[in-house]
Motif scaffolding. Structure first.
Motif, PDB file in Angstrom:
ATOM      1  N   LEU A 163       0.722  -1.150   0.020  1.00 59.32           N
ATOM      2  CA  LEU A 163       0.120   0.067   0.013  1.00 59.32           C
ATOM      3  C   LEU A 163       0.920   1.323   0.115  1.00 59.32           C
ATOM      4  N   TRP A 164       2.132   1.311   0.670  1.00 60.06           N
ATOM      5  CA  TRP A 164       2.890   2.283   0.538  1.00 60.06           C
ATOM      6  C   TRP A 164       3.835   2.488  -0.631  1.00 60.06           C
ATOM      7  N   ILE A 165       3.708   1.366  -1.346  1.00 61.28           N
ATOM      8  CA  ILE A 165       4.793   1.370  -2.616  1.00 61.28           C
ATOM      9  C   ILE A 165       4.059   1.653  -4.012  1.00 61.28           C
ATOM     10  N   GLY A 166       4.177   2.836  -4.487  1.00 62.21           N
ATOM     11  CA  GLY A 166       3.576   3.058  -5.798  1.00 62.21           C
ATOM     12  C   GLY A 166       3.834   2.213  -6.740  1.00 62.21           C
ATOM     13  N   GLY A 167       2.872   1.847  -7.688  1.00 60.66           N
ATOM     14  CA  GLY A 167       3.023   1.008  -9.029  1.00 60.66           C
ATOM     15  C   GLY A 167       2.146  -0.306  -8.583  1.00 60.66           C
ATOM     16  N   ALA A 168       0.943  -0.350  -8.713  1.00 65.57           N
ATOM     17  CA  ALA A 168       0.082  -1.604  -8.522  1.00 65.57           C
ATOM     18  C   ALA A 168       0.605  -2.698  -9.615  1.00 65.57           C
ATOM     19  N   ASP A 169       0.350  -3.737  -9.125  1.00 65.33           N
ATOM     20  CA  ASP A 169       0.642  -5.016 -10.107  1.00 65.33           C
ATOM     21  C   ASP A 169      -0.319  -4.778 -11.202  1.00 65.33           C
ATOM     22  N   GLY A 170       0.142  -5.128 -12.554  1.00 70.33           N
ATOM     23  CA  GLY A 170      -0.940  -4.786 -13.785  1.00 70.33           C
ATOM     24  C   GLY A 170      -1.020  -3.706 -14.192  1.00 70.33           C
ATOM     25  N   ALA A 171      -0.363  -2.517 -13.495  1.00 79.55           N
ATOM     26  CA  ALA A 171      -0.677  -1.130 -13.966  1.00 79.55           C
ATOM     27  C   ALA A 171      -0.329  -0.767 -15.216  1.00 79.55           C
ATOM     28  N   GLY A 172       0.577  -1.378 -15.776  1.00 76.97           N
ATOM     29  CA  GLY A 172       1.119  -1.110 -17.146  1.00 76.97           C
ATOM     30  C   GLY A 172       1.621   0.121 -17.589  1.00 76.97           C
ATOM     31  N   THR A 173       1.557   0.551 -18.797  1.00 77.57           N
ATOM     32  CA  THR A 173       1.905   2.078 -19.034  1.00 77.57           C
ATOM     33  C   THR A 173       0.903   3.099 -18.770  1.00 77.57           C
ATOM     34  N   LEU A 198      -4.908   5.048   4.031  1.00 79.69           N
ATOM     35  CA  LEU A 198      -5.913   6.485   3.633  1.00 79.69           C
ATOM     36  C   LEU A 198      -7.030   6.070   4.523  1.00 79.69           C
ATOM     37  N   PRO A 199      -7.332   6.327   5.613  1.00 78.49           N
ATOM     38  CA  PRO A 199      -8.528   6.025   6.358  1.00 78.49           C
ATOM     39  C   PRO A 199      -9.509   7.354   5.796  1.00 78.49           C
ATOM     40  N   THR A 200     -10.810   6.970   5.752  1.00 78.94           N
ATOM     41  CA  THR A 200     -11.975   7.676   5.503  1.00 78.94           C
ATOM     42  C   THR A 200     -12.904   8.005   6.476  1.00 78.94           C
ATOM     43  N   TYR A 201     -13.041   6.936   7.231  1.00 79.83           N
ATOM     44  CA  TYR A 201     -14.242   6.972   8.359  1.00 79.83           C
ATOM     45  C   TYR A 201     -13.737   6.390   9.686  1.00 79.83           C
ATOM     46  N   PRO A 202     -14.334   6.752  10.832  1.00 77.65           N
ATOM     47  CA  PRO A 202     -15.434   8.046  10.806  1.00 77.65           C
ATOM     48  C   PRO A 202     -14.703   9.492  10.902  1.00 77.65           C
ATOM     49  N   THR A 203     -15.316  10.359  10.631  1.00 76.06           N
ATOM     50  CA  THR A 203     -14.735  11.744  10.818  1.00 76.06           C
ATOM     51  C   THR A 203     -15.417  12.618  11.783  1.00 76.06           C
ATOM     52  N   ASP A 204     -16.741  12.129  12.327  1.00 78.88           N
ATOM     53  CA  ASP A 204     -17.715  12.893  13.259  1.00 78.88           C
ATOM     54  C   ASP A 204     -17.168  12.206  14.783  1.00 78.88           C
ATOM     55  N   VAL A 255     -10.335   6.023  11.123  1.00 78.57           N
ATOM     56  CA  VAL A 255      -9.400   4.799  11.411  1.00 78.57           C
ATOM     57  C   VAL A 255      -9.622   3.634  10.255  1.00 78.57           C
ATOM     58  N   VAL A 256     -10.542   3.548   9.235  1.00 80.70           N
ATOM     59  CA  VAL A 256     -10.846   2.614   8.518  1.00 80.70           C
ATOM     60  C   VAL A 256     -10.733   3.329   6.809  1.00 80.70           C
ATOM     61  N   GLY A 257     -10.146   2.954   6.094  1.00 75.90           N
ATOM     62  CA  GLY A 257     -10.222   3.190   4.469  1.00 75.90           C
ATOM     63  C   GLY A 257     -11.269   2.481   3.850  1.00 75.90           C
ATOM     64  N   ILE A 258     -12.684   2.933   3.511  1.00 75.63           N
ATOM     65  CA  ILE A 258     -13.712   2.267   3.038  1.00 75.63           C
ATOM     66  C   ILE A 258     -14.063   2.850   1.911  1.00 75.63           C
ATOM     67  N   ASP A 259     -13.616   4.082   1.552  1.00 72.30           N
ATOM     68  CA  ASP A 259     -13.965   4.924   0.198  1.00 72.30           C
ATOM     69  C   ASP A 259     -12.783   4.700  -0.712  1.00 72.30           C
ATOM     70  N   SER A 302     -20.359  15.771   6.756  1.00 74.97           N
ATOM     71  CA  SER A 302     -20.534  14.118   6.749  1.00 74.97           C
ATOM     72  C   SER A 302     -19.482  13.700   7.783  1.00 74.97           C
ATOM     73  N   ASP A 303     -19.839  12.193   7.799  1.00 76.87           N
ATOM     74  CA  ASP A 303     -18.970  11.468   8.616  1.00 76.87           C
ATOM     75  C   ASP A 303     -17.864  10.571   7.819  1.00 76.87           C
ATOM     76  N   HIS A 304     -17.599  11.231   6.534  1.00 73.71           N
ATOM     77  CA  HIS A 304     -16.590  10.310   5.697  1.00 73.71           C
ATOM     78  C   HIS A 304     -15.874  11.459   5.040  1.00 73.71           C
ATOM     79  N   TYR A 305     -14.387  11.341   5.207  1.00 74.12           N
ATOM     80  CA  TYR A 305     -13.601  12.252   3.934  1.00 74.12           C
ATOM     81  C   TYR A 305     -14.204  11.859   2.730  1.00 74.12           C
ATOM     82  N   GLY A 306     -14.010  12.682   1.699  1.00 74.12           N
ATOM     83  CA  GLY A 306     -14.039  12.474   0.238  1.00 74.12           C
ATOM     84  C   GLY A 306     -12.806  12.196  -0.416  1.00 74.12           C
ATOM     85  N   LEU A 307     -12.984  11.846  -1.448  1.00 71.41           N
ATOM     86  CA  LEU A 307     -11.577  11.328  -2.086  1.00 71.41           C
ATOM     87  C   LEU A 307     -11.734  12.130  -3.674  1.00 71.41           C
TER      88      LEU A 307
END
Length: 329
Positions: A85-95, A274-280, A286-290, A310-315
Motif C-alpha cells: 500500500l505504501w509502494i507506488g505502482g500496483a501490479d498490472g498497472a502497465g503503461t 488512507l482512512p476515510t471513516y469516521p470523521t465525526d 481509522v478505516v479506509g472504506i472509500d 459528513s462522517d466520511h472524508y471525500g476522495l
C-alpha cells in the motif's frame, strides 16, 4: 527484585498479546470467510499490527528473545501483507494512458447531512468533472440544487432514497444509459460518461451494505454481485468505480474486485491505508472504506478531503483515460 519479576510477567503478557493480535490480523487478511467477526477483524488489521509492534519493543527491552523473535516474524508477515500500500505502482498497472483527464470526487454525504454550500465550493474550487455520491436523499438533492451544484455539473443520474440507501452521479460531461445495479441491496448505479472518446467511460457509483449492520452473508453477496458486474464491464476501454465500499484493502472480498485489470488508486499511488471513516468522532478516522478503482484508465493523483457535515472524508482523483491506439498515433 519484585519489580523485575512483575515487569517480566508484564512483558510476557504484552508479547503474547502482540503475537496473537498479529496472527488474528493475518488470518483475517487472508480469509474470505463470511462471518461478522472475521470482517471486523480484517477492518482493524493495521490496529492489531500495532499491538504486535508494541510486543516487539517490550519483549526486546525485557530481553525475552524468543518472544521478541516470534513477534518480529509475525510483524514481518504483516509488513509483507500491508507494505504494498505504501509502494507506488500496483501490479498490472502497465503503461500510463495518454487520453484526456477526468477529475472524480467520491463522497458519502451521511444521509444528506453534508453542507451543500461547502460541497459546491469544493466542486468549483477543485475543478471536479464527475461526482459520485452515496446516502443521497430528496432534501439533499434540493439543497445541492439550490446551492448551485447542477449549474456546475448539469448532467445527473439521481436515485435519492430515505435513510442511507440513495445514490447519485453529477457530471460536467454528458451522461447516458444510467441504470441500477439491481443485484445489490442498496442503490448502486452505473452510467456512461461521454469524455470525447469513441467509447464512453463506464462509471459506477457503488455502496455495498455495511457488514457491521447487515448480516455478513448480505455483505458477501453484495461483493460477489459487484465482482460479477465488474468482470462483465472489463471489456470496455475505461471503467471507473467509485464509492463507499464498506470494506478496506485488508478485506479479501475487496481485493478480489481487482481482477480483470482493475486498480485501486490508493494502491497504485502508494497512498497507504488512507482512512476515510469516521470523521465525526473525537478520534481520527481509522478505516479506509472509500475507494476509487479504475480499469484501462489510471489515477495520476489522489487526495483525501474534508466533506463538511459528513462522517466520511471525500476522495478526489485525477484520472487519465485510455484512448484507443488510433487516437494516439
Amino acid at each position: 527484585m519484585r519489580r523485575a519479576v512483575t515487569f517480566r510477567w508484564l512483558a510476557t503478557a504484552v508479547g503474547v498479546a502482540g503475537i496473537v493480535s498479529g496472527l488474528i490480523a493475518l488470518a483475517a487478511f487472508r480469509s474470505g470467510a463470511s462471518a461478522n467477526a472475521v470482517i471486523v477483524a480484517a477492518s482493524v488489521t493495521p490496529l492489531l499490527s500495532v499491538v504486535t509492534v508494541l510486543g516487539v519493543i517490550v519483549t526486546a527491552v525485557a530481553r525475552q528473545w524468543i518472544l521478541a523473535g516470534v513477534s518480529v516474524v509475525v510483524l514481518a508477515l504483516s509488513g509483507w501483507a500491508l507494505g504494498p500500500l505504501w509502494i507506488g505502482g500496483a501490479d498490472g498497472a502497465g503503461t500510463v494512458p495518454d487520453g484526456p483527464v477526468v477529475r472524480v470526487l467520491q463522497s458519502n454525504i451521511m444521509v444528506g447531512s453534508a453542507d451543500p454550500d461547502a460541497f459546491v465550493r469544493t466542486v468549483r474550487d477543485r475543478d471536479v468533472d464527475v461526482v459520485t455520491i452515496q446516502e443521497l436523499t430528496e432534501p439533499a438533492v434540493t439543497a445541492l440544487r439550490d446551492a448551485g451544484l447542477e449549474d456546475v455539473l448539469p448532467y445527473t443520474v439521481l436515485e435519492p432514497r430515505t435513510g442511507g440507501n440513495g445514490g447519485g452521479v453529477y457530471s460536467r460531461l454528458p451522461l447516458s444509459n444510467g441504470r441500477l445495479v439491481d443485484t445489490m441491496a442498496l442503490t448502486n448505479l452505473a452510467v456512461d460518461v461521454d469524455a470525447g472518446l469513441p467509447e464512453p467511460v463506464v462509471l459506477y457509483d457503488v455502496h455495498p451494505v455495511p457488514a457491521y449492520i447487515a448480516p455478513a452473508e448480505h455483505w458477501t453477496a453484495d461483493f460477489d454481485a459487484l465482482r460479477d458486474e465488474l468482470d462483465a464491464a472489463a471489456v470496455h476501454d475505461n471503467v471507473i468505480v467509485a464509492g463507499d465500499f464498506n470494506a478496506t484493502y485488508t478485506h479479501r472480498k475487496f481485493r478480489d474486485l481487482r481482477r480483470g485489470g482493475y486498480i485501486d488508486a490508493a494502491d497504485l499511488l502508494g497512498a497507504g491505508i488512507l482512512p476515510t471513516y469516521p470523521t465525526d468522532k473525537r478520534y481520527p478516522a481509522v478505516v479506509g472504506i472509500d475507494h476509487i478503482l479504475t480499469k484501462g484508465a489510471q489515477a495520476t493523483s489522489l487526495e483525501r478531503i474534508e466533506i463538511v457535515g459528513s462522517d466520511h472524508y471525500g476522495l478526489i482523483a485525477e484520472v487519465r483515460l485510455q484512448a484507443p491506439q488510433s487516437e494516439t498515433e
